[in-house]
Design an enzyme around this catalytic site. Structure first.
Site, PDB file in Angstrom:
ATOM      1  N   SER A 116      -9.760   2.460   2.784  1.00 23.84           N
ATOM      2  CA  SER A 116      -8.799   3.131   1.936  1.00 23.84           C
ATOM      3  C   SER A 116      -7.856   2.212   1.164  1.00 23.84           C
ATOM      4  CB  SER A 116      -7.970   4.085   2.783  1.00 23.84           C
ATOM      5  OG  SER A 116      -7.157   3.352   3.686  1.00 23.84           O
ATOM      6  N   LYS A 156       0.884  -1.165   0.000  1.00 26.12           N
ATOM      7  CA  LYS A 156       0.000   0.000   0.000  1.00 26.12           C
ATOM      8  C   LYS A 156       0.924   1.219   0.000  1.00 26.12           C
ATOM      9  CE  LYS A 156      -3.911   1.974   2.638  1.00 26.12           C
ATOM     10  NZ  LYS A 156      -4.744   1.869   3.842  1.00 26.12           N
ATOM     11  N   SER A 207     -10.286   0.133   6.888  1.00 29.43           N
ATOM     12  CA  SER A 207      -9.574   0.282   5.614  1.00 29.43           C
ATOM     13  C   SER A 207      -8.982  -0.998   5.036  1.00 29.43           C
ATOM     14  CB  SER A 207      -8.443   1.306   5.749  1.00 29.43           C
ATOM     15  OG  SER A 207      -8.964   2.605   5.645  1.00 29.43           O
TER      16      SER A 207
END
Lengths: 95, 464
Positions: free
Chosen positions: B141, B66, B165
Protein backbone atom coordinates in the site's frame (compact mmCIF):
# COMPACT_ATOMS: atom_id res chain seq x y z
CA UNK A 1 -17.94 -22.01 -0.62
CA UNK A 2 -21.41 -20.71 -1.35
CA UNK A 3 -22.46 -17.31 -0.04
CA UNK A 4 -26.24 -16.99 0.09
CA UNK A 5 -28.28 -13.79 -0.12
CA UNK A 6 -29.08 -14.31 3.56
CA UNK A 7 -25.35 -14.61 4.45
CA UNK A 8 -24.48 -11.42 2.63
CA UNK A 9 -27.34 -9.51 4.28
CA UNK A 10 -26.16 -10.72 7.68
CA UNK A 11 -22.59 -9.54 7.00
CA UNK A 12 -23.83 -6.19 5.68
CA UNK A 13 -25.79 -5.70 8.88
CA UNK A 14 -22.82 -6.73 11.10
CA UNK A 15 -20.68 -4.23 9.17
CA UNK A 16 -23.17 -1.34 9.41
CA UNK A 17 -23.40 -0.92 5.66
CA UNK A 18 -26.38 -0.25 3.45
CA UNK A 19 -25.68 -1.41 -0.09
CA UNK A 20 -27.56 -1.44 -3.38
CA UNK A 21 -28.24 -4.71 -5.19
CA UNK A 22 -25.41 -4.34 -7.73
CA UNK A 23 -22.74 -3.76 -5.09
CA UNK A 24 -24.20 -6.53 -2.96
CA UNK A 25 -24.01 -9.00 -5.89
CA UNK A 26 -20.43 -7.98 -6.67
CA UNK A 27 -19.35 -8.40 -3.04
CA UNK A 28 -21.13 -11.74 -2.85
CA UNK A 29 -19.09 -12.99 -5.80
CA UNK A 30 -15.83 -11.56 -4.38
CA UNK A 31 -16.39 -13.03 -0.93
CA UNK A 32 -17.24 -16.48 -2.34
CA UNK A 33 -13.84 -16.51 -4.09
CA UNK A 34 -12.01 -15.29 -0.98
CA UNK A 35 -13.75 -17.78 1.34
CA UNK A 36 -12.81 -20.54 -1.06
CA UNK A 37 -9.17 -19.43 -0.91
CA UNK A 38 -8.97 -19.15 2.87
CA UNK A 39 -10.61 -22.56 3.25
CA UNK A 40 -7.25 -23.91 2.05
CA UNK A 41 -6.35 -23.90 5.74
CA UNK A 42 -8.54 -26.99 6.16
CA UNK A 43 -5.68 -29.01 4.63
CA UNK A 44 -3.36 -28.03 7.48
CA UNK A 45 -3.29 -30.28 10.54
CA UNK A 46 -3.45 -28.03 13.60
CA UNK A 47 -4.49 -30.62 16.17
CA UNK A 48 -2.84 -30.02 19.53
CA UNK A 49 -1.45 -26.62 18.43
CA UNK A 50 -1.91 -23.59 20.69
CA UNK A 51 -3.16 -20.44 18.92
CA UNK A 52 -1.02 -17.26 18.62
CA UNK A 53 -2.78 -13.92 18.83
CA UNK A 54 0.22 -11.71 19.46
CA UNK A 55 3.85 -12.47 18.63
CA UNK A 56 5.55 -11.30 21.81
CA UNK A 57 2.90 -12.61 24.21
CA UNK A 58 3.03 -9.26 25.97
CA UNK A 59 1.07 -8.82 29.16
CA UNK A 60 -1.16 -5.85 29.82
CA UNK A 61 0.68 -3.03 31.57
CA UNK A 62 -1.25 -0.89 34.03
CA UNK A 63 -0.50 2.79 34.10
CA UNK A 64 -0.27 4.66 37.39
CA UNK A 65 -3.53 6.44 38.11
CA UNK A 66 -2.17 9.86 37.20
CA UNK A 67 -3.89 12.62 35.29
CA UNK A 68 -2.43 12.58 31.77
CA UNK A 69 -2.60 15.73 29.72
CA UNK A 70 -4.04 15.08 26.30
CA UNK A 71 -2.03 15.91 23.19
CA UNK A 72 -5.08 17.46 21.54
CA UNK A 73 -7.19 20.31 22.89
CA UNK A 74 -10.97 20.14 23.29
CA UNK A 75 -11.33 22.85 20.62
CA UNK A 76 -9.14 20.96 18.13
CA UNK A 77 -11.21 17.82 18.60
CA UNK A 78 -14.59 19.55 18.39
CA UNK A 79 -13.46 21.33 15.22
CA UNK A 80 -13.15 17.91 13.54
CA UNK A 81 -16.84 17.06 13.90
CA UNK A 82 -19.22 17.90 11.08
CA UNK A 83 -21.68 19.69 13.34
CA UNK A 84 -21.13 21.29 16.70
CA UNK A 85 -23.60 22.85 19.11
CA UNK A 86 -22.79 24.41 22.49
CA UNK A 87 -19.39 22.67 22.69
CA UNK A 88 -20.97 19.30 21.94
CA UNK A 89 -20.95 17.15 18.81
CA UNK A 90 -24.35 17.34 17.15
CA UNK A 91 -25.88 14.17 15.65
CA UNK A 92 -29.28 13.32 14.21
CA UNK A 93 -32.09 11.98 16.37
CA UNK A 94 -31.04 8.82 18.22
CA UNK A 95 -34.41 7.51 19.44
CA UNK B 1 21.88 12.23 4.70
CA UNK B 2 23.62 15.13 6.41
CA UNK B 3 23.43 18.86 5.97
CA UNK B 4 25.26 20.65 8.80
CA UNK B 5 28.81 21.77 7.87
CA UNK B 6 28.09 21.47 4.18
CA UNK B 7 27.75 24.32 1.73
CA UNK B 8 24.13 23.52 0.89
CA UNK B 9 21.35 25.27 2.78
CA UNK B 10 18.16 23.70 4.08
CA UNK B 11 16.12 26.16 2.01
CA UNK B 12 17.82 25.12 -1.22
CA UNK B 13 17.28 21.44 -0.39
CA UNK B 14 13.58 22.02 0.27
CA UNK B 15 13.14 24.14 -2.85
CA UNK B 16 14.78 21.41 -4.94
CA UNK B 17 12.42 18.86 -3.37
CA UNK B 18 9.35 21.02 -4.08
CA UNK B 19 10.48 21.53 -7.67
CA UNK B 20 10.92 17.80 -8.13
CA UNK B 21 7.43 17.18 -6.71
CA UNK B 22 6.03 19.49 -9.41
CA UNK B 23 8.05 17.81 -12.16
CA UNK B 24 6.76 14.37 -11.17
CA UNK B 25 3.11 15.41 -10.97
CA UNK B 26 2.13 12.81 -13.60
CA UNK B 27 3.06 9.98 -11.24
CA UNK B 28 0.42 11.16 -8.79
CA UNK B 29 2.54 10.72 -5.69
CA UNK B 30 1.54 13.47 -3.24
CA UNK B 31 -1.94 14.02 -1.84
CA UNK B 32 -0.85 17.12 0.09
CA UNK B 33 2.18 19.41 -0.34
CA UNK B 34 3.09 21.52 2.67
CA UNK B 35 5.13 24.13 0.80
CA UNK B 36 5.01 27.14 3.12
CA UNK B 37 5.53 25.24 6.35
CA UNK B 38 8.46 23.33 4.80
CA UNK B 39 10.23 26.50 3.64
CA UNK B 40 9.62 28.19 6.99
CA UNK B 41 11.18 25.30 8.89
CA UNK B 42 14.14 25.25 6.47
CA UNK B 43 14.75 28.95 7.13
CA UNK B 44 14.73 28.32 10.88
CA UNK B 45 17.28 25.54 10.47
CA UNK B 46 19.54 27.67 8.27
CA UNK B 47 19.39 30.44 10.87
CA UNK B 48 20.42 28.00 13.59
CA UNK B 49 23.33 26.67 11.52
CA UNK B 50 24.47 30.22 10.83
CA UNK B 51 24.46 30.99 14.54
CA UNK B 52 26.36 27.80 15.21
CA UNK B 53 23.51 26.34 17.25
CA UNK B 54 23.14 22.57 17.28
CA UNK B 55 20.80 21.04 14.72
CA UNK B 56 19.58 17.46 14.56
CA UNK B 57 20.93 14.49 12.67
CA UNK B 58 18.38 15.03 9.88
CA UNK B 59 18.60 18.81 9.71
CA UNK B 60 17.15 20.11 6.46
CA UNK B 61 16.43 16.69 5.01
CA UNK B 62 13.14 16.65 3.07
CA UNK B 63 10.87 13.68 3.72
CA UNK B 64 7.32 12.53 2.99
CA UNK B 65 4.77 11.02 5.34
CA UNK B 66 2.59 8.18 4.16
CA UNK B 67 -0.86 9.75 4.53
CA UNK B 68 -1.86 7.36 7.32
CA UNK B 69 0.60 9.11 9.69
CA UNK B 70 -0.80 11.90 11.85
CA UNK B 71 1.17 15.11 11.97
CA UNK B 72 -0.21 18.21 13.64
CA UNK B 73 -2.29 20.52 11.43
CA UNK B 74 -1.71 18.37 8.34
CA UNK B 75 -4.41 16.24 6.71
CA UNK B 76 -4.13 12.53 7.59
CA UNK B 77 -6.85 10.89 5.57
CA UNK B 78 -5.18 7.54 4.76
CA UNK B 79 -6.32 8.21 1.15
CA UNK B 80 -9.83 7.27 2.29
CA UNK B 81 -12.99 9.28 1.60
CA UNK B 82 -14.29 8.62 5.10
CA UNK B 83 -11.32 10.55 6.55
CA UNK B 84 -11.41 13.49 4.16
CA UNK B 85 -11.33 16.83 5.95
CA UNK B 86 -9.61 15.16 8.91
CA UNK B 87 -6.89 17.52 10.08
CA UNK B 88 -4.62 15.89 12.58
CA UNK B 89 -4.82 17.35 16.11
CA UNK B 90 -1.75 15.39 17.29
CA UNK B 91 1.69 14.24 16.15
CA UNK B 92 2.50 10.59 15.61
CA UNK B 93 5.53 9.63 17.71
CA UNK B 94 7.50 8.85 14.53
CA UNK B 95 6.81 12.24 12.94
CA UNK B 96 7.67 13.93 16.24
CA UNK B 97 11.04 12.14 16.49
CA UNK B 98 11.94 12.91 12.86
CA UNK B 99 10.98 16.57 13.22
CA UNK B 100 13.02 16.84 16.41
CA UNK B 101 16.09 15.76 14.43
CA UNK B 102 15.44 18.54 11.93
CA UNK B 103 13.83 16.53 9.13
CA UNK B 104 11.36 18.59 7.09
CA UNK B 105 8.06 17.13 5.93
CA UNK B 106 7.28 18.40 2.44
CA UNK B 107 3.94 16.61 2.24
CA UNK B 108 1.83 13.47 2.48
CA UNK B 109 1.91 10.66 -0.05
CA UNK B 110 -0.68 8.36 -1.54
CA UNK B 111 -1.62 4.84 -0.39
CA UNK B 112 -4.38 2.30 -0.87
CA UNK B 113 -7.20 3.60 1.35
CA UNK B 114 -6.46 2.47 4.92
CA UNK B 115 -3.44 0.61 3.48
CA UNK B 116 -5.76 -2.04 2.04
CA UNK B 117 -4.09 -3.11 -1.17
CA UNK B 118 -0.94 -4.05 -3.03
CA UNK B 119 -1.01 -1.50 -5.85
CA UNK B 120 -2.16 1.93 -4.52
CA UNK B 121 -5.10 1.57 -6.91
CA UNK B 122 -7.55 1.45 -4.00
CA UNK B 123 -6.84 5.09 -3.14
CA UNK B 124 -9.77 7.51 -3.10
CA UNK B 125 -7.46 9.83 -5.09
CA UNK B 126 -6.62 7.28 -7.79
CA UNK B 127 -3.42 5.29 -8.29
CA UNK B 128 0.22 6.34 -8.01
CA UNK B 129 2.18 5.21 -11.08
CA UNK B 130 5.32 3.07 -11.12
CA UNK B 131 8.55 5.09 -11.13
CA UNK B 132 9.97 3.16 -14.09
CA UNK B 133 6.81 2.76 -16.19
CA UNK B 134 3.69 4.89 -15.80
CA UNK B 135 1.44 2.18 -17.24
CA UNK B 136 2.27 -0.01 -14.26
CA UNK B 137 1.37 0.04 -10.57
CA UNK B 138 3.54 1.55 -7.87
CA UNK B 139 2.85 -1.41 -5.61
CA UNK B 140 1.24 -0.91 -2.28
CA UNK B 141 0.00 0.00 0.00
CA UNK B 142 2.88 2.50 0.46
CA UNK B 143 3.08 3.21 -3.28
CA UNK B 144 3.39 6.98 -2.87
CA UNK B 145 6.27 6.62 -0.41
CA UNK B 146 8.26 4.30 -2.70
CA UNK B 147 7.85 6.41 -5.83
CA UNK B 148 8.59 9.66 -3.94
CA UNK B 149 11.98 8.22 -2.94
CA UNK B 150 12.66 6.51 -6.29
CA UNK B 151 12.07 9.74 -8.24
CA UNK B 152 14.11 11.85 -5.76
CA UNK B 153 11.23 14.01 -4.52
CA UNK B 154 12.46 13.33 -0.98
CA UNK B 155 15.41 11.64 0.66
CA UNK B 156 13.23 9.27 2.65
CA UNK B 157 9.59 8.46 3.30
CA UNK B 158 7.70 6.73 6.07
CA UNK B 159 5.67 3.59 5.48
CA UNK B 160 3.62 0.98 7.29
CA UNK B 161 3.81 -2.75 6.59
CA UNK B 162 1.02 -5.14 7.59
CA UNK B 163 1.55 -7.80 4.93
CA UNK B 164 4.21 -6.37 2.61
CA UNK B 165 3.15 -2.73 2.21
CA UNK B 166 6.71 -1.41 2.51
CA UNK B 167 8.70 -4.23 0.93
CA UNK B 168 6.59 -4.79 -2.19
CA UNK B 169 6.44 -1.16 -3.39
CA UNK B 170 10.15 -0.78 -2.49
CA UNK B 171 10.96 -3.71 -4.77
CA UNK B 172 8.64 -2.48 -7.55
CA UNK B 173 10.51 0.83 -7.59
CA UNK B 174 14.12 -0.16 -6.93
CA UNK B 175 14.55 1.40 -3.47
CA UNK B 176 15.31 0.12 0.03
CA UNK B 177 12.54 -0.58 2.54
CA UNK B 178 12.62 -1.90 6.07
CA UNK B 179 9.88 -3.79 7.90
CA UNK B 180 11.27 -3.84 11.44
CA UNK B 181 10.66 -6.41 14.16
CA UNK B 182 7.08 -6.08 15.46
CA UNK B 183 7.04 -3.50 18.26
CA UNK B 184 10.31 -1.74 17.34
CA UNK B 185 8.86 1.66 16.37
CA UNK B 186 5.89 3.33 18.04
CA UNK B 187 2.62 3.23 16.11
CA UNK B 188 1.07 6.04 18.14
CA UNK B 189 -0.66 8.40 15.72
CA UNK B 190 -0.71 6.03 12.76
CA UNK B 191 -4.10 4.91 11.42
CA UNK B 192 -4.46 1.32 12.64
CA UNK B 193 -5.07 -1.49 10.19
CA UNK B 194 -4.38 -4.89 11.82
CA UNK B 195 -2.89 -4.39 15.26
CA UNK B 196 -1.06 -7.70 15.71
CA UNK B 197 0.69 -7.24 12.33
CA UNK B 198 1.20 -3.51 11.67
CA UNK B 199 4.71 -2.05 11.86
CA UNK B 200 6.21 1.32 10.96
CA UNK B 201 9.23 1.48 8.65
CA UNK B 202 11.03 3.54 6.01
CA UNK B 203 11.97 3.90 2.34
CA UNK B 204 15.44 5.15 1.40
CA UNK B 205 18.05 4.99 -1.34
CA UNK B 206 20.68 3.30 0.82
CA UNK B 207 21.01 0.76 3.61
CA UNK B 208 22.96 3.22 5.76
CA UNK B 209 20.06 5.70 5.66
CA UNK B 210 17.77 2.94 6.94
CA UNK B 211 20.19 2.43 9.82
CA UNK B 212 20.16 6.13 10.71
CA UNK B 213 16.34 6.32 10.64
CA UNK B 214 16.03 3.17 12.73
CA UNK B 215 18.42 4.50 15.36
CA UNK B 216 16.34 7.70 15.57
CA UNK B 217 12.85 6.18 15.72
CA UNK B 218 13.18 2.80 17.46
CA UNK B 219 12.30 2.53 21.13
CA UNK B 220 9.63 2.16 23.76
CA UNK B 221 6.78 4.68 23.82
CA UNK B 222 4.37 5.03 26.72
CA UNK B 223 1.73 5.99 24.14
CA UNK B 224 2.03 2.61 22.38
CA UNK B 225 2.07 -0.26 24.84
CA UNK B 226 3.10 -2.76 22.17
CA UNK B 227 6.55 -1.16 21.78
CA UNK B 228 9.58 -3.15 22.91
CA UNK B 229 12.34 -1.74 25.11
CA UNK B 230 14.92 -0.24 22.74
CA UNK B 231 17.16 -2.96 21.36
CA UNK B 232 18.26 -1.35 18.10
CA UNK B 233 22.01 -1.02 17.95
CA UNK B 234 22.27 -3.05 21.13
CA UNK B 235 21.34 -6.39 19.58
CA UNK B 236 22.95 -9.38 21.09
CA UNK B 237 22.18 -11.42 17.99
CA UNK B 238 25.34 -11.88 15.97
CA UNK B 239 25.93 -13.38 12.58
CA UNK B 240 27.52 -16.38 14.24
CA UNK B 241 26.44 -19.06 11.83
CA UNK B 242 27.71 -17.32 8.70
CA UNK B 243 24.93 -19.14 6.93
CA UNK B 244 22.03 -17.79 4.84
CA UNK B 245 19.02 -19.89 3.85
CA UNK B 246 16.61 -19.77 0.94
CA UNK B 247 13.16 -21.32 0.81
CA UNK B 248 12.79 -24.31 -1.49
CA UNK B 249 9.01 -23.84 -1.79
CA UNK B 250 9.42 -20.23 -2.96
CA UNK B 251 12.16 -21.09 -5.45
CA UNK B 252 10.09 -23.91 -6.93
CA UNK B 253 6.85 -21.92 -7.03
CA UNK B 254 5.42 -21.83 -10.57
CA UNK B 255 4.30 -18.25 -9.81
CA UNK B 256 7.89 -17.02 -9.35
CA UNK B 257 9.12 -14.86 -12.22
CA UNK B 258 12.26 -16.48 -13.74
CA UNK B 259 14.17 -13.17 -13.73
CA UNK B 260 13.51 -12.69 -9.99
CA UNK B 261 14.63 -16.27 -9.41
CA UNK B 262 17.90 -15.71 -11.24
CA UNK B 263 18.46 -12.39 -9.39
CA UNK B 264 18.12 -14.33 -6.15
CA UNK B 265 20.47 -17.07 -7.33
CA UNK B 266 23.08 -14.50 -8.26
CA UNK B 267 22.85 -12.95 -4.75
CA UNK B 268 23.34 -16.43 -3.29
CA UNK B 269 26.53 -16.70 -5.32
CA UNK B 270 27.66 -13.30 -3.99
CA UNK B 271 26.94 -14.43 -0.43
CA UNK B 272 29.04 -17.48 -1.08
CA UNK B 273 31.99 -15.41 -2.21
CA UNK B 274 31.49 -13.19 0.87
CA UNK B 275 32.15 -16.26 2.98
CA UNK B 276 28.61 -17.25 3.83
CA UNK B 277 27.38 -20.78 3.50
CA UNK B 278 24.02 -20.94 1.70
CA UNK B 279 21.50 -23.67 2.41
CA UNK B 280 18.12 -24.71 1.05
CA UNK B 281 15.34 -24.72 3.64
CA UNK B 282 12.12 -26.61 3.34
CA UNK B 283 9.30 -24.56 4.90
CA UNK B 284 6.07 -26.28 3.80
CA UNK B 285 3.79 -24.39 6.22
CA UNK B 286 4.51 -21.05 4.53
CA UNK B 287 2.15 -22.16 1.78
CA UNK B 288 -0.69 -21.59 4.28
CA UNK B 289 0.49 -18.19 5.49
CA UNK B 290 -1.57 -16.16 3.03
CA UNK B 291 -4.80 -17.96 3.90
CA UNK B 292 -4.13 -17.44 7.62
CA UNK B 293 -3.26 -13.80 6.94
CA UNK B 294 -6.51 -13.22 5.05
CA UNK B 295 -8.39 -14.37 8.14
CA UNK B 296 -6.40 -12.67 10.90
CA UNK B 297 -5.85 -9.35 9.12
CA UNK B 298 -9.50 -8.74 8.07
CA UNK B 299 -10.66 -9.76 11.57
CA UNK B 300 -8.47 -7.03 13.05
CA UNK B 301 -9.42 -4.61 10.26
CA UNK B 302 -13.13 -5.11 10.97
CA UNK B 303 -12.53 -4.28 14.63
CA UNK B 304 -10.27 -1.27 13.99
CA UNK B 305 -12.51 0.22 11.30
CA UNK B 306 -15.70 -0.04 13.35
CA UNK B 307 -14.78 3.38 14.85
CA UNK B 308 -15.44 5.23 11.57
CA UNK B 309 -19.05 6.29 11.73
CA UNK B 310 -19.13 9.95 10.71
CA UNK B 311 -19.88 11.24 14.20
CA UNK B 312 -16.68 12.70 15.64
CA UNK B 313 -14.52 13.40 12.58
CA UNK B 314 -14.12 12.90 8.86
CA UNK B 315 -16.77 12.51 6.19
CA UNK B 316 -20.45 12.37 7.20
CA UNK B 317 -23.17 11.36 4.75
CA UNK B 318 -25.90 13.91 4.27
CA UNK B 319 -28.38 11.31 3.03
CA UNK B 320 -30.66 10.70 6.02
CA UNK B 321 -34.08 9.93 4.66
CA UNK B 322 -35.69 8.18 7.63
CA UNK B 323 -37.48 4.90 7.04
CA UNK B 324 -39.94 3.00 9.21
CA UNK B 325 -37.48 0.64 10.85
CA UNK B 326 -34.36 2.80 11.05
CA UNK B 327 -33.55 5.83 13.16
CA UNK B 328 -31.68 8.77 11.66
CA UNK B 329 -28.53 7.88 13.58
CA UNK B 330 -28.52 4.34 12.13
CA UNK B 331 -28.82 5.85 8.68
CA UNK B 332 -25.97 8.22 9.44
CA UNK B 333 -23.71 5.28 10.41
CA UNK B 334 -24.72 3.08 7.48
CA UNK B 335 -24.69 5.70 4.77
CA UNK B 336 -21.44 7.27 5.97
CA UNK B 337 -19.73 3.87 6.01
CA UNK B 338 -21.20 2.75 2.68
CA UNK B 339 -20.22 5.96 0.89
CA UNK B 340 -16.96 6.53 2.76
CA UNK B 341 -15.24 3.15 2.39
CA UNK B 342 -13.77 1.83 -0.86
CA UNK B 343 -14.88 -1.57 -2.20
CA UNK B 344 -11.72 -3.23 -0.84
CA UNK B 345 -12.30 -1.75 2.64
CA UNK B 346 -15.80 -3.22 2.56
CA UNK B 347 -14.53 -6.62 1.47
CA UNK B 348 -12.10 -6.77 4.37
CA UNK B 349 -14.60 -5.57 6.96
CA UNK B 350 -17.10 -8.18 5.78
CA UNK B 351 -14.52 -11.02 5.69
CA UNK B 352 -13.47 -10.01 9.21
CA UNK B 353 -17.01 -9.99 10.52
CA UNK B 354 -17.56 -13.37 8.87
CA UNK B 355 -14.52 -15.13 10.37
CA UNK B 356 -15.30 -13.72 13.81
CA UNK B 357 -19.01 -14.46 13.72
CA UNK B 358 -20.68 -17.12 15.79
CA UNK B 359 -20.48 -20.54 14.12
CA UNK B 360 -17.41 -19.65 12.03
CA UNK B 361 -14.92 -18.45 14.66
CA UNK B 362 -13.43 -21.88 15.41
CA UNK B 363 -13.25 -22.98 11.79
CA UNK B 364 -11.61 -19.78 10.58
CA UNK B 365 -10.17 -17.38 13.17
CA UNK B 366 -9.02 -19.97 15.70
CA UNK B 367 -7.68 -22.21 12.92
CA UNK B 368 -5.69 -19.29 11.49
CA UNK B 369 -4.29 -18.41 14.94
CA UNK B 370 -3.06 -22.02 15.23
CA UNK B 371 -1.57 -21.92 11.73
CA UNK B 372 0.25 -18.77 12.87
CA UNK B 373 1.90 -20.78 15.66
CA UNK B 374 3.08 -23.40 13.14
CA UNK B 375 4.52 -20.69 10.87
CA UNK B 376 6.39 -19.11 13.80
CA UNK B 377 7.75 -22.53 14.79
CA UNK B 378 8.94 -23.16 11.25
CA UNK B 379 10.88 -19.87 11.21
CA UNK B 380 12.31 -20.55 14.69
CA UNK B 381 13.56 -23.90 13.49
CA UNK B 382 15.10 -22.34 10.37
CA UNK B 383 16.93 -19.74 12.47
CA UNK B 384 18.58 -22.50 14.48
CA UNK B 385 20.46 -23.23 11.28
CA UNK B 386 20.81 -19.89 9.48
CA UNK B 387 21.44 -16.22 10.37
CA UNK B 388 18.94 -14.98 7.81
CA UNK B 389 16.78 -16.04 4.89
CA UNK B 390 17.00 -14.55 1.39
CA UNK B 391 13.66 -14.48 -0.39
CA UNK B 392 11.75 -12.80 -3.20
CA UNK B 393 9.45 -10.01 -1.97
CA UNK B 394 6.70 -10.76 -4.44
CA UNK B 395 6.60 -13.39 -7.16
CA UNK B 396 6.56 -10.83 -9.99
CA UNK B 397 7.73 -7.31 -10.90
CA UNK B 398 5.25 -4.39 -11.15
CA UNK B 399 2.09 -5.38 -13.04
CA UNK B 400 -0.13 -3.28 -15.30
CA UNK B 401 -2.58 -0.78 -13.84
CA UNK B 402 -6.05 -2.34 -13.77
CA UNK B 403 -4.71 -5.88 -14.22
CA UNK B 404 -5.69 -7.21 -10.79
CA UNK B 405 -7.88 -4.57 -9.20
CA UNK B 406 -11.17 -6.37 -9.89
CA UNK B 407 -9.88 -9.79 -8.85
CA UNK B 408 -9.23 -9.65 -5.10
CA UNK B 409 -7.72 -13.14 -4.78
CA UNK B 410 -5.10 -12.49 -7.50
CA UNK B 411 -4.28 -9.15 -5.80
CA UNK B 412 -3.94 -10.93 -2.44
CA UNK B 413 -1.56 -13.47 -4.01
CA UNK B 414 0.88 -10.57 -4.54
CA UNK B 415 1.62 -10.87 -0.82
CA UNK B 416 2.19 -14.61 -0.75
CA UNK B 417 5.93 -14.28 -0.02
CA UNK B 418 5.75 -11.19 2.20
CA UNK B 419 3.01 -12.02 4.75
CA UNK B 420 4.80 -14.89 6.56
CA UNK B 421 7.20 -12.27 7.98
CA UNK B 422 4.33 -10.23 9.47
CA UNK B 423 2.59 -13.25 10.96
CA UNK B 424 5.81 -14.14 12.79
CA UNK B 425 6.69 -10.52 13.74
CA UNK B 426 10.11 -10.80 12.06
CA UNK B 427 12.25 -8.02 10.59
CA UNK B 428 12.99 -7.92 6.85
CA UNK B 429 14.85 -5.54 4.58
CA UNK B 430 13.83 -5.18 0.93
CA UNK B 431 16.63 -4.09 -1.38
CA UNK B 432 17.07 -3.48 -5.11
CA UNK B 433 18.38 -6.40 -7.16
CA UNK B 434 18.75 -4.94 -10.62
CA UNK B 435 16.23 -4.68 -13.41
CA UNK B 436 14.55 -7.16 -15.70
CA UNK B 437 14.89 -7.11 -19.50
CA UNK B 438 11.91 -4.76 -19.76
CA UNK B 439 13.67 -2.27 -17.46
CA UNK B 440 11.47 -2.88 -14.40
CA UNK B 441 13.15 -2.89 -10.99
CA UNK B 442 13.45 -6.21 -9.16
CA UNK B 443 13.66 -6.54 -5.41
CA UNK B 444 14.58 -9.15 -2.84
CA UNK B 445 14.21 -9.32 0.92
CA UNK B 446 16.41 -10.59 3.68
CA UNK B 447 14.55 -11.92 6.72
CA UNK B 448 16.01 -12.47 10.17
CA UNK B 449 15.04 -13.54 13.65
CA UNK B 450 13.31 -10.98 15.88
CA UNK B 451 15.59 -8.11 16.92
CA UNK B 452 18.13 -8.84 14.17
CA UNK B 453 17.17 -5.64 12.29
CA UNK B 454 20.63 -4.10 12.43
CA UNK B 455 22.29 -7.28 11.20
CA UNK B 456 19.93 -7.40 8.23
CA UNK B 457 20.88 -3.85 7.29
CA UNK B 458 24.53 -4.83 7.63
CA UNK B 459 24.15 -7.85 5.32
CA UNK B 460 22.19 -5.70 2.82
CA UNK B 461 24.97 -3.14 2.81
CA UNK B 462 27.53 -5.81 1.98
CA UNK B 463 25.33 -7.48 -0.58
CA UNK B 464 24.21 -4.57 -2.79
Amino acid sequence: MEVTEQDINHLISLSSFSLGQAEKDALRRDLAGIFKYISKLDELDTSGVEPTYQVFEMKNVWRPDDIVTQDASREDLLALAKEECEHQIKVPKVL
Amino acid sequence: MKLANSTTTAVSLIKASLKRIEETNDWHIFTFVDKDAAIKKAEEIDAKIKKGEPVGRLAGVPYALKANFLSKHRPADASAKILTEFISPIDSTTAEKLEKEGAICVGCVNLDAFAHGSSTENSYYGPTKNSADRSRVAGGSSGGSAVAVALDCVQFATGSDTGGSIRQPASFNGVYGIKPTYGTISRYGVVAMASSLDVIGFFTKSASDLDLLMSITAGQDSKDQTTLPDFYGKDDTQLTKKCIGYVKEFMNSPALDPEIKSALESKLTSLHSMGYETVELSMPTLEYALAAYYIIQPAEVASNLSRYDGVRYGFRSGDLKATDNKTSIDLLFENTRSEGFMRENKRRIMIGNFVLSSGFYDAFFLKAAKARTLIINEFDKAFERVDAILSPVSPNPAFKLGEKVDDPVSMYLEDVMSVPVNLAGLPAVAFPAGKNKAGLPLGLQIIGPRRSDKNLIKITEELV
